[in-house]
Design an enzyme around this catalytic site. Structure first.
Site, PDB file in Angstrom:
ATOM      1  N   TYR A 309      91.532 105.171 -16.741  1.00  0.00           N
ATOM      2  CA  TYR A 309      92.196 104.333 -15.743  1.00  0.00           C
ATOM      3  C   TYR A 309      93.632 104.802 -15.563  1.00  0.00           C
ATOM      4  O   TYR A 309      94.380 104.919 -16.527  1.00  0.00           O
ATOM      5  CB  TYR A 309      92.152 102.877 -16.209  1.00  0.00           C
ATOM      6  CG  TYR A 309      92.837 101.875 -15.303  1.00  0.00           C
ATOM      7  CD1 TYR A 309      92.951 102.080 -13.934  1.00  0.00           C
ATOM      8  CD2 TYR A 309      93.341 100.695 -15.816  1.00  0.00           C
ATOM      9  CE1 TYR A 309      93.560 101.147 -13.111  1.00  0.00           C
ATOM     10  CE2 TYR A 309      93.954  99.747 -15.002  1.00  0.00           C
ATOM     11  CZ  TYR A 309      94.065  99.980 -13.658  1.00  0.00           C
ATOM     12  OH  TYR A 309      94.675  99.063 -12.845  1.00  0.00           O
ATOM     13  N   CYS A 310      94.005 105.099 -14.285  1.00  0.00           N
ATOM     14  CA  CYS A 310      95.376 105.481 -13.938  1.00  0.00           C
ATOM     15  C   CYS A 310      95.792 106.718 -14.737  1.00  0.00           C
ATOM     16  O   CYS A 310      95.118 107.737 -14.712  1.00  0.00           O
ATOM     17  CB  CYS A 310      96.308 104.293 -14.172  1.00  0.00           C
ATOM     18  SG  CYS A 310      98.015 104.560 -13.654  1.00  0.00           S
ATOM     19  N   LEU A 311      96.887 106.647 -15.449  1.00  0.00           N
ATOM     20  CA  LEU A 311      97.356 107.765 -16.263  1.00  0.00           C
ATOM     21  C   LEU A 311      96.321 108.151 -17.310  1.00  0.00           C
ATOM     22  O   LEU A 311      96.151 109.332 -17.654  1.00  0.00           O
ATOM     23  CB  LEU A 311      98.678 107.374 -16.926  1.00  0.00           C
ATOM     24  CG  LEU A 311      99.436 108.410 -17.738  1.00  0.00           C
ATOM     25  CD1 LEU A 311      99.674 109.673 -16.945  1.00  0.00           C
ATOM     26  CD2 LEU A 311     100.754 107.830 -18.222  1.00  0.00           C
ATOM     27  N   PHE A 337      89.364 105.705 -12.549  1.00  0.00           N
ATOM     28  CA  PHE A 337      89.834 104.588 -11.738  1.00  0.00           C
ATOM     29  C   PHE A 337      91.288 104.831 -11.333  1.00  0.00           C
ATOM     30  O   PHE A 337      92.165 104.939 -12.193  1.00  0.00           O
ATOM     31  CB  PHE A 337      89.749 103.264 -12.512  1.00  0.00           C
ATOM     32  CG  PHE A 337      88.411 102.974 -13.129  1.00  0.00           C
ATOM     33  CD1 PHE A 337      87.246 103.485 -12.579  1.00  0.00           C
ATOM     34  CD2 PHE A 337      88.306 102.185 -14.269  1.00  0.00           C
ATOM     35  CE1 PHE A 337      86.011 103.217 -13.138  1.00  0.00           C
ATOM     36  CE2 PHE A 337      87.084 101.904 -14.838  1.00  0.00           C
ATOM     37  CZ  PHE A 337      85.932 102.430 -14.284  1.00  0.00           C
TER      38      PHE A 337
END
Length: 576
Positions: A309-311, A337
């Site tokens: 997720y993200c980073l 994501f």
């Protein structure tokens, strides 16, 4: 006798000066801002044609607006002179249609439109500088919005009359409490209604591994049979992991467990000055790779669904690429994501990233050993100033309403730090140089390529994401030579991901591209795929089932080599 090398006195002095400055500029480089402004100013002053256009535009718009204002003063149902930009909800209340508030709001929007015209399209201005100047102009204009003053906001006027001014008295008290809080540098009190382990992050599980950087949580099964392949979730370390395990009704972890998946979650350590030299390599090795080693012991002889997720999604992609390069076939699939792999169009965060700004930021981190939570929060707050600054001022200071809190807001306030070395490498190698997409990012002594990944990929982007714009996330199609299932869902960077089934007004589009398919531009993809109502969690879970083997009995909690250490949510989640 061997002499010790002398410290770099000149460089140290420069860094100390920048570090002191940065405490008063909220981490913004004065040189970067000045260069952007001067670039715009010089090119504008040397563009008489553009300046004449700007004057003509102003005269023409003001004349038309004056005629409209005359009609609007007599007819509250007159159509608006200017429609607000998508997402601008400041003037949506019916009270803004009444005179004189309709003229005030439309006059403000006219100024906003003209300044956008004046700060863009100047021949010769660097695109980065143009974006910075246009963004700065919007920030200054927001200060003068009629919503922000009690005499020009009809909602505030109405409430002041109805309460005899008690809303302003309560608003003043709220403001004084905030001023005291900031002056004394008080830490935020934990809201008893939203506490990890009590009513947030409450999905049952055990911490089965801990090192200097992570705790690995294994969640308890709730079904008699589970998919053979476990799921490892790698969240971003810029915030606490429980964004994916919020309340019971919107916990992605609980949803997966109840659907028959064995779920592992990485909970990141909140770094301090002692962790200043931890880099991207440490996050890869001590994070994803150590977690995989533990999972292989708890669930032996099974491949893993890796989720990021993200980073954390960018890190998961790096891990998958390095494993593919080294013929490590322990992964079954990769789910991402709001995770970027190409950073050439990385959204409004790029406003804060250039050589000058990164040099300045590195000096701030060098002084402390980490990137402070306030500096990170400041950048994200500016990107959403309507929602995070001005709406709060109006609500709490002018309307006198008590601060509103929900589970997502509580998580958002529970921020973390980032080590000096890791964040410097991340910004330099990914954002500024775009090494990952360009095939220059090195893991160990060799570069990796996303085209080496062969496992199927499920990629989610959100429509109104300011951090990872969906068209930037979409570029994964051009970088990978494998099957990519791409989902575009409603919502923003966080709310679009926390999108449980039953959540109202949620929708998504989904499409599949194989390695043999021809490229489809992002805007064409948007037109080709119909919107479907509901949560994207449902097709993702079906996709996981499709790429999983037969159902088996749940594994034990931990293993002989890695026995449970404590109950979820562990200890790292409470680090301040």
């Amino acid at each position: 006798m061997t002499r010790m090398p002398l410290p770099d006195i000149k460089n140290s002095i420069d860094r100390v000066i920048h570090a002191i400055e940065g405490r008063y500029t909220n981490g913004m480089s004065p040189a970067s801002l000045t260069l952007a402004y001067m670039d715009w100013l010089i090119h504008t002053s040397h563009s008489p044609g553009k300046m004449n256009e700007m004057r003509e535009n102003m005269v023409r718009k003001l004349s038309a607006f004056s005629l409209w204002a005359g009609r609007a003063s007599l007819d509250a149902n007159a159509p608006p002179f200017i429609n607000p930009l998508p997402g601008d909800r400041r003037f949506r209340d019916e009270a803004w249609k009444r005179f004189p508030y309709n003229v005030m709001s439309q006059g403000f929007l006219l100024q906003e439109q003209w300044w956008h015209y004046a700060t863009t399209g100047i021949p010769g201005v660097a695109p980065h500088h143009e974006n910075m100047v246009s963004f700065a102009a919007r920030q200054w204009l927001d200060l003068f919005s009629p919503t922000n003053y009690p005499m020009t906001n009809p909602l505030v006027v109405e409430k002041t009359v109805n309460t005899g001014g008690q809303n302003l008295v309560q608003g003043l008290q709220n403001m004084l409490e905030d001023i005291q809080h900031n002056l004394l540098s008080e830490t935020d009190d934990i809201d008893p209604e939203f506490m990890p382990g009590k009513n947030l992050a409450v999905t049952p599980g055990k911490v089965v591994f801990r090192n200097r950087l992570i705790e690995l949580i294994q969640y308890s099964p709730t079904t008699d049979k589970v998919a053979a392949e476990p799921v490892l979730i790698t969240p971003a370390w810029i915030m606490k992991y429980y964004i994916l395990d919020l309340s019971e009704h919107n916990s992605m972890v609980k949803y997966l467990v109840d659907k028959g998946h064995t779920v592992f979650m990485i909970s990141w350590h909140n770094p301090t000055a002692q962790d200043r030299d931890m880099g991207m390599g440490d996050y890869l090795r001590r994070g994803v790779m150590d977690a995989l080693k533990v999972i292989n012991s708890v669930v032996p002889e099974q491949k893993v669904h890796l989720v990021g997720y993200c980073l954390g999604g960018t890190l998961a992609t790096i891990a998958a690429s390095a494993m593919a390069r080294d013929n490590d076939d322990r992964l079954k699939s990769l789910s991402l994501f709001t995770a970027q792999t190409d950073f050439t169009e990385a959204g409004e965060l790029m406003l804060f990233i250039d050589e000058s700004q990164l040099s300045y930021m590195e000096d701030l981190m060098w002084d402390r050993g980490y990137l402070d939570t306030q500096q990170m929060a400041g950048a994200f707050t500016l990107l959403r100033s309507h929602d995070l600054i001005w709406s709060r001022i109006v609500s709490e200071y002018l309307l006198g309403e008590p601060p509103h809190m929900n589970d997502l807001m509580a998580w958002n306030a529970d921020s973390t730090r980032m080590p000096y070395k890791m964040h410097s490498e991340y910004l330099q190698r990914l954002f500024l140089k775009n090494d990952l997409a360009s095939g220059r990012f090195r893991v160990g002594d060799r570069a990796i390529s996303l085209r080496d990944i062969r496992v199927p990929v499920f990629c989610v982007a959100t429509q109104t994401d300011h951090v990872a714009p969906w068209r930037s996330v979409y570029k994964i199609h051009d970088l990978m030579n494998t099957e990519v299932t791409f989902v575009l869902t409603s919502g923003g960077h966080n709310a679009g991901i926390v999108s449980e089934p039953g959540h109202p007004r949620r929708s998504y589009q989904v499409g599949v591209q194989t390695a043999e398919d021809k490229h489809i531009p992002a805007d064409d993809w948007l037109v080709r795929h119909e919107s479907q109502d509901g949560s994207w969690w449902v097709p993702w879970c079906e996709w996981l089932d499709k790429h999983s083997g037969s159902k088996v009995a749940p594994p034990t909690m931990g293993s002989k080599e890695y026995p449970p250490l404590t109950v979820a949510p562990g200890t790292y989640v409470f680090e301040k």
